[in-house]
Design an enzyme around this catalytic site. Structure first.
Site, PDB file in Angstrom:
ATOM      1  N   LYS A  88       0.814  -1.217   0.000  1.00 37.22           N
ATOM      2  CA  LYS A  88       0.000   0.000   0.000  1.00 37.22           C
ATOM      3  C   LYS A  88       0.847   1.267   0.000  1.00 37.22           C
ATOM      4  CE  LYS A  88      -4.191  -2.071   1.854  1.00 37.22           C
ATOM      5  NZ  LYS A  88      -3.771  -3.431   2.261  1.00 37.22           N
TER       6      LYS A  88
HETATM    7  C1  LIG Z   1      -4.534  -4.515   1.878  1.00 39.70           C
HETATM    8  C2  LIG Z   1      -3.770  -5.780   1.827  1.00 39.70           C
HETATM    9  C3  LIG Z   1      -4.167  -6.835   1.002  1.00 39.70           C
HETATM   10  C4  LIG Z   1      -5.431  -6.773   0.186  1.00 39.70           C
HETATM   11  O1  LIG Z   1      -5.328  -5.886  -0.908  1.00 39.70           O
HETATM   12  P1  LIG Z   1      -6.659  -5.420  -1.681  1.00 39.70           P
HETATM   13  O2  LIG Z   1      -6.169  -4.475  -2.714  1.00 39.70           O
HETATM   14  O3  LIG Z   1      -7.536  -4.767  -0.662  1.00 39.70           O
HETATM   15  O4  LIG Z   1      -7.270  -6.640  -2.245  1.00 39.70           O
HETATM   16  C5  LIG Z   1      -3.362  -7.958   0.932  1.00 39.70           C
HETATM   17  N1  LIG Z   1      -2.242  -8.064   1.674  1.00 39.70           N
HETATM   18  C6  LIG Z   1      -1.830  -7.080   2.496  1.00 39.70           C
HETATM   19  C7  LIG Z   1      -0.603  -7.277   3.294  1.00 39.70           C
HETATM   20  C8  LIG Z   1      -2.584  -5.913   2.595  1.00 39.70           C
HETATM   21  O5  LIG Z   1      -2.178  -4.943   3.406  1.00 39.70           O
END
Ligand SMILES: *Cc1c(COP(=O)(O)O)cnc(C)c1O
Length: 433
Positions: free
Chosen positions: A107
């Site tokens: 993210k």
């Molecule tokens: C947010 C997150 C996900 C999921 O991603 P999405 O785009 O919401 O499907 C998977 N793994 C980690 C470590 C995350 O922080």
């Protein structure tokens, strides 16, 4: 380039409006009106290009009508300050390591891009912007760190009390400055619901300039397509078909992979891999799409019962469910399967985090029954971020990278909040406009 709402294609807005609004007023998600297809020569040359050069090309194709070349360069340079290496774990099975950013989860890419783009678009605005974020863990830390100290922006994070690991919590509750954390008596879906309701509340929106940095915001979502191009460019060119397995919660990451595919990247197939929160895999297997309350698992950043990017998956295949099902298959795994995968892969010398483990399982299970592929799973977080689970699985200590260990020293500061919208609204109403 205009952006349309998935709820009504004729509701179209500019880049700036789509980013500042986050969610469309009709509750749809914004989508690029026309998805540009990159010329073939790019896909020949990109193995020799750097990550940033790939970024200029892809972001340029999408945003050049709204941003200058120098803005595009600035945006990409600000975002791609860390690498996303591709590591071969087994023959034809690659881990795309997306955890080399400041908060050790993928993210960071979207959050850095989003904060930079918002500050560019808001440079002329006098009003303070409030970014509301619901988080099950990693979004809060990435957004808080991406926006920390950004002028004119205040970030308000809602997280479910007791459902986020200590380390994750510390990464946003200790920062202060322009970051405020609300500890909500409830689950992630409550946080998400309260945030969505705030965006749609006419009184609040007259008083405050509210926006979102969840993956519903195109400024968070779109940059995630970059590492699909980059990873693909680094795969051996051996004529094998390519499959990506994406551990998913709100499905923004997977939708960004499909965006890359629509821009011409020849990904043959996707696996939508989840934990027990499996409404999308069940839909892909033929059930109706039915949101459910989320259940808690060891891969808690994917504990989402009502995935917010689901409409984007459909929109990317022109709302044709069958085409979606041809390109994307689903898979879901229990906690014990996830833990076993962490143990098994550790024996061959690679440490998975619980989310990456779900992606890994989705990939190898697909490749078992579909020969002729090489595959990439997205390793979305560093194992140290989920060390409780990983240490228990392996019976050994996970070494925390220094930048993560530093967060543990700060003091947690939160405001307690019920899961009732009116209480949250009261809090927002009392903010200075
Ligand atoms: C947010 C997150 C996900 C999921 O991603 P999405 O785009 O919401 O499907 C998977 N793994 C980690 C470590 C995350 O922080």
């Amino acid at each position: 380039m205009k952006f349309y709402s998935t709820s009504n294609r004729s509701n179209q807005v500019s880049l700036s409006e789509a980013v500042i609004k986050g969610l469309a007023p009709d509750q749809g998600l914004y989508m690029p009106e026309e998805i540009p297809v990159l010329e073939e020569s790019f896909f020949v040359d990109f193995s020799k290009m750097t990550f940033r050069e790939i970024g200029y090309k892809v972001i340029g194709a999408l945003f050049s009508s709204a941003l200058s070349d120098s803005q595009i360069k600035e945006l990409v340079d600000h975002t791609l300050v860390f690498d996303a290496p591709l590591v071969e774990v087994e023959q034809d099975v690659y881990s795309l390591e997306l955890f080399h950013g400041p908060t050790l989860a993928f993210k960071d890419f979207g959050a850095r891009f989003c904060s930079k783009l918002m500050s560019m678009l808001l440079a002329k605005s006098a009003q303070k912007v409030r970014v509301l974020v619901a988080t099950s863990g990693d979004t809060g830390s990435a957004v808080a760190n991406g926006f920390l100290g950004v002028d004119g922006v205040e970030v308000i994070i809602l997280f479910p009390k007791g459902k986020v690991s200590e380390l994750q919590e510390k990464q946003f509750t200790t920062l202060a400055e322009n970051i405020t954390s609300l500890e909500v008596e409830g689950v992630f879906d409550d946080c998400q619901r309260m945030v969505k309701q705030a965006f749609l509340d006419p009184e609040l929106n007259v008083k405050l300039l509210l926006t979102s940095a969840n993956s519903i915001n195109i400024a968070r979502w779109i940059p995630q397509c970059l590492y699909y191009f980059y990873a693909f460019s680094r795969l051996p060119q051996n004529g094998k078909k390519v499959v990506f397995s994406v551990p998913s919660g709100n499905f923004g990451n997977l939708a960004a992979g499909i965006l890359a595919q629509k821009m011409g990247l020849p990904i043959d197939h996707f696996v939508a891999a989840t934990n027990e929160n499996k409404v999308v895999p069940q839909f892909l297997a033929g059930d109706a799409f039915l949101a459910k309350p989320s259940v808690q698992t060891v891969s808690n950043s994917m504990d989402v019962g009502n995935p917010s990017n689901f409409p984007r998956l459909l929109a990317l295949y022109d709302f044709d469910e069958n085409r979606l099902k041809q390109h994307v298959s689903g898979a879901f795994y229990s906690d014990s399967e996830t833990v076993k995968a962490i143990q098994k892969v550790n024996e061959i010398g690679y440490t998975l985090d619980p989310h990456g483990a779900v992606g890994y399982l989705g990939l190898v299970d697909f490749m078992k029954v579909n020969p002729g592929y090489q595959g990439v799973f997205l390793e979305t977080a560093h194992s140290g971020k989920f060390r409780d689970v990983v240490e228990k699985a392996l019976g050994e200590k996970v070494v925390l990278p220094e930048r993560l260990a530093a967060f543990l020293e700060g003091d947690k500061k939160v405001i307690p909040m019920g899961n009732d919208f009116e209480e949250f609204k009261g809090f927002l109403t009392n903010l200075k406009s």
